[in-house]
Enzyme design. Structure first.
Site, PDB file in Angstrom:
ATOM      1  N   TYR A  66      46.026  41.326  57.835  1.00  0.00           N
ATOM      2  CA  TYR A  66      44.645  41.816  57.959  1.00  0.00           C
ATOM      3  C   TYR A  66      44.553  43.332  58.060  1.00  0.00           C
ATOM      4  O   TYR A  66      43.607  43.856  58.635  1.00  0.00           O
ATOM      5  CB  TYR A  66      43.978  41.142  59.159  1.00  0.00           C
ATOM      6  CG  TYR A  66      43.602  39.684  58.887  1.00  0.00           C
ATOM      7  CD1 TYR A  66      42.714  39.348  57.860  1.00  0.00           C
ATOM      8  CD2 TYR A  66      44.120  38.647  59.657  1.00  0.00           C
ATOM      9  CE1 TYR A  66      42.365  38.023  57.610  1.00  0.00           C
ATOM     10  CE2 TYR A  66      43.769  37.318  59.417  1.00  0.00           C
ATOM     11  CZ  TYR A  66      42.885  37.017  58.391  1.00  0.00           C
ATOM     12  OH  TYR A  66      42.535  35.708  58.149  1.00  0.00           O
ATOM     13  N   LYS A  94      43.517  27.894  59.179  1.00  0.00           N
ATOM     14  CA  LYS A  94      43.579  28.713  60.394  1.00  0.00           C
ATOM     15  C   LYS A  94      43.713  27.814  61.634  1.00  0.00           C
ATOM     16  O   LYS A  94      43.491  26.595  61.557  1.00  0.00           O
ATOM     17  CB  LYS A  94      42.324  29.586  60.457  1.00  0.00           C
ATOM     18  CG  LYS A  94      42.268  30.654  59.354  1.00  0.00           C
ATOM     19  CD  LYS A  94      40.934  31.390  59.392  1.00  0.00           C
ATOM     20  CE  LYS A  94      40.914  32.599  58.479  1.00  0.00           C
ATOM     21  NZ  LYS A  94      39.593  33.290  58.531  1.00  0.00           N
ATOM     22  N   HIS A 139      41.597  30.435  55.126  1.00  0.00           N
ATOM     23  CA  HIS A 139      41.750  31.752  54.498  1.00  0.00           C
ATOM     24  C   HIS A 139      42.172  31.563  53.052  1.00  0.00           C
ATOM     25  O   HIS A 139      42.957  30.666  52.746  1.00  0.00           O
ATOM     26  CB  HIS A 139      42.835  32.585  55.208  1.00  0.00           C
ATOM     27  CG  HIS A 139      43.230  33.800  54.411  1.00  0.00           C
ATOM     28  ND1 HIS A 139      42.520  34.970  54.459  1.00  0.00           N
ATOM     29  CD2 HIS A 139      44.216  33.991  53.488  1.00  0.00           C
ATOM     30  CE1 HIS A 139      43.062  35.840  53.614  1.00  0.00           C
ATOM     31  NE2 HIS A 139      44.102  35.276  53.011  1.00  0.00           N
ATOM     32  N   ASN A 167      36.265  30.166  60.946  1.00  0.00           N
ATOM     33  CA  ASN A 167      35.823  29.592  59.670  1.00  0.00           C
ATOM     34  C   ASN A 167      36.916  28.781  58.951  1.00  0.00           C
ATOM     35  O   ASN A 167      36.879  28.609  57.741  1.00  0.00           O
ATOM     36  CB  ASN A 167      35.223  30.680  58.771  1.00  0.00           C
ATOM     37  CG  ASN A 167      36.193  31.809  58.513  1.00  0.00           C
ATOM     38  OD1 ASN A 167      37.358  31.743  58.915  1.00  0.00           O
ATOM     39  ND2 ASN A 167      35.725  32.845  57.844  1.00  0.00           N
ATOM     40  N   GLU A 186      50.030  38.819  50.225  1.00  0.00           N
ATOM     41  CA  GLU A 186      49.949  37.815  51.296  1.00  0.00           C
ATOM     42  C   GLU A 186      51.038  36.741  51.127  1.00  0.00           C
ATOM     43  O   GLU A 186      51.636  36.313  52.114  1.00  0.00           O
ATOM     44  CB  GLU A 186      48.541  37.198  51.321  1.00  0.00           C
ATOM     45  CG  GLU A 186      47.502  38.221  51.783  1.00  0.00           C
ATOM     46  CD  GLU A 186      46.062  37.772  51.570  1.00  0.00           C
ATOM     47  OE1 GLU A 186      45.816  36.608  51.178  1.00  0.00           O
ATOM     48  OE2 GLU A 186      45.150  38.605  51.808  1.00  0.00           O
TER      49      GLU A 186
HETATM   50  N1  UDP Z   1      35.576  37.955  60.396  1.00  0.00           N
HETATM   51  C1  UDP Z   1      34.913  37.952  61.613  1.00  0.00           C
HETATM   52  N2  UDP Z   1      33.728  38.648  61.704  1.00  0.00           N
HETATM   53  C2  UDP Z   1      33.186  39.318  60.654  1.00  0.00           C
HETATM   54  C3  UDP Z   1      33.868  39.296  59.429  1.00  0.00           C
HETATM   55  C4  UDP Z   1      35.062  38.609  59.332  1.00  0.00           C
HETATM   56  O1  UDP Z   1      35.379  37.358  62.578  1.00  0.00           O
HETATM   57  O2  UDP Z   1      32.110  39.917  60.795  1.00  0.00           O
HETATM   58  C5  UDP Z   1      36.858  37.233  60.297  1.00  0.00           C
HETATM   59  C6  UDP Z   1      36.714  35.870  59.605  1.00  0.00           C
HETATM   60  O3  UDP Z   1      37.621  34.961  60.221  1.00  0.00           O
HETATM   61  C7  UDP Z   1      37.128  36.193  58.186  1.00  0.00           C
HETATM   62  C8  UDP Z   1      38.232  37.220  58.408  1.00  0.00           C
HETATM   63  O4  UDP Z   1      37.781  37.988  59.524  1.00  0.00           O
HETATM   64  O5  UDP Z   1      37.569  35.036  57.495  1.00  0.00           O
HETATM   65  C9  UDP Z   1      38.506  38.136  57.245  1.00  0.00           C
HETATM   66  O6  UDP Z   1      37.284  38.731  56.847  1.00  0.00           O
HETATM   67  P1  UDP Z   1      36.929  38.871  55.296  1.00  0.00           P
HETATM   68  O7  UDP Z   1      35.725  39.729  55.200  1.00  0.00           O
HETATM   69  O8  UDP Z   1      38.150  39.292  54.553  1.00  0.00           O
HETATM   70  O9  UDP Z   1      36.507  37.383  54.903  1.00  0.00           O
HETATM   71  P2  UDP Z   1      37.233  36.265  54.027  1.00  0.00           P
HETATM   72  O10 UDP Z   1      38.001  36.972  52.940  1.00  0.00           O
HETATM   73  O11 UDP Z   1      38.128  35.480  54.948  1.00  0.00           O
HETATM   74  O12 UDP Z   1      36.113  35.428  53.492  1.00  0.00           O
HETATM   75 MG    MG Z   2      39.332  38.559  53.030  1.00  0.00          MG
END
Ligand code: UDP
Ligand code: MG
Length: 157
Positions: A53, A13, A119, A116, A130
């Site tokens: 997303y 990211k 992805h 974080n 994706e």
């Molecule tokens: N995210 C965020 N706040 C939250 C949950 C998710 O900013 O409370 C962001 C974070 O960057 C995350 C992305 O949205 O990686 C996608 O969320 P997901 O739950 O799919 O997590 P991932 O699959 O990336 O672990």
């Molecule tokens: Mg996810």
């Protein structure tokens, strides 16, 4: 024994790229033995971000997430290996770096779930979906010779 060779979509990211973590993060996946079959740097458009997303549309963090992922370059990858979808998520760690196991990418290189650094697709269907957002089929390098074959063919060395 059943071996399940899969592909998954990984993205470093914008925070990961801007902080100079590209090679470090790629190395985690290469060191595991996963094969990189697609790789590029790009700016994510709003349209691509919305597709990527779509499952999060309407959530409180959605707008900030779109702003984040479009805020700078990402490094997009397709990696291949046995059970790579689950394995890559293991290497990444939990969404919130505060919950991620030490030794995972998110625990080692991030502090906040909003930033974080990496992805990875969460299941086979997400991976196919994706990959198609970011790569054309012809952009993936699937046919590789091994080094022994390459050396043997080089009789003019
Ligand atoms: N995210 C965020 N706040 C939250 C949950 C998710 O900013 O409370 C962001 C974070 O960057 C995350 C992305 O949205 O990686 C996608 O969320 P997901 O739950 O799919 O997590 P991932 O699959 O990336 O672990
Ligand atoms: Mg996810």
């Amino acid at each position: 024994m059943m071996h399940n060779e899969e592909r998954t979509f990984i993205a470093i990211k914008p925070d990961g790229v801007i902080r100079g973590l590209t090679s470090t993060i790629i190395k985690r996946f290469e060191d595991k033995g996963y094969k990189i079959i697609g790789l590029k740097m790009l700016m994510v458009t709003n349209e691509m971000a919305a597709k990527h997303y779509e499952e999060h549309y309407g959530k409180p963090f959605y707008n900030r997430l779109i702003k984040y992922i479009t805020s700078g370059p990402i490094v997009a990858m397709v990696i291949q290996g046995y059970n790579v979808i689950k394995g890559a998520r293991q290497l990444m760690g939990a969404t919130d770096p505060a919950d991620a196991q030490v030794g995972t990418i998110r625990a080692d290189f991030a502090q906040l779930k909003e930033y974080n650094v990496v992805h990875g697709s969460d299941c086979a269907e997400s991976a196919e979906r994706e990959i198609a957002i970011y790569f054309k089929p012809e952009e993936l390098c699937t046919e590789w010779k091994n080094m022994a074959e390459i050396v043997t063919e080089k009789e003019d060395l």
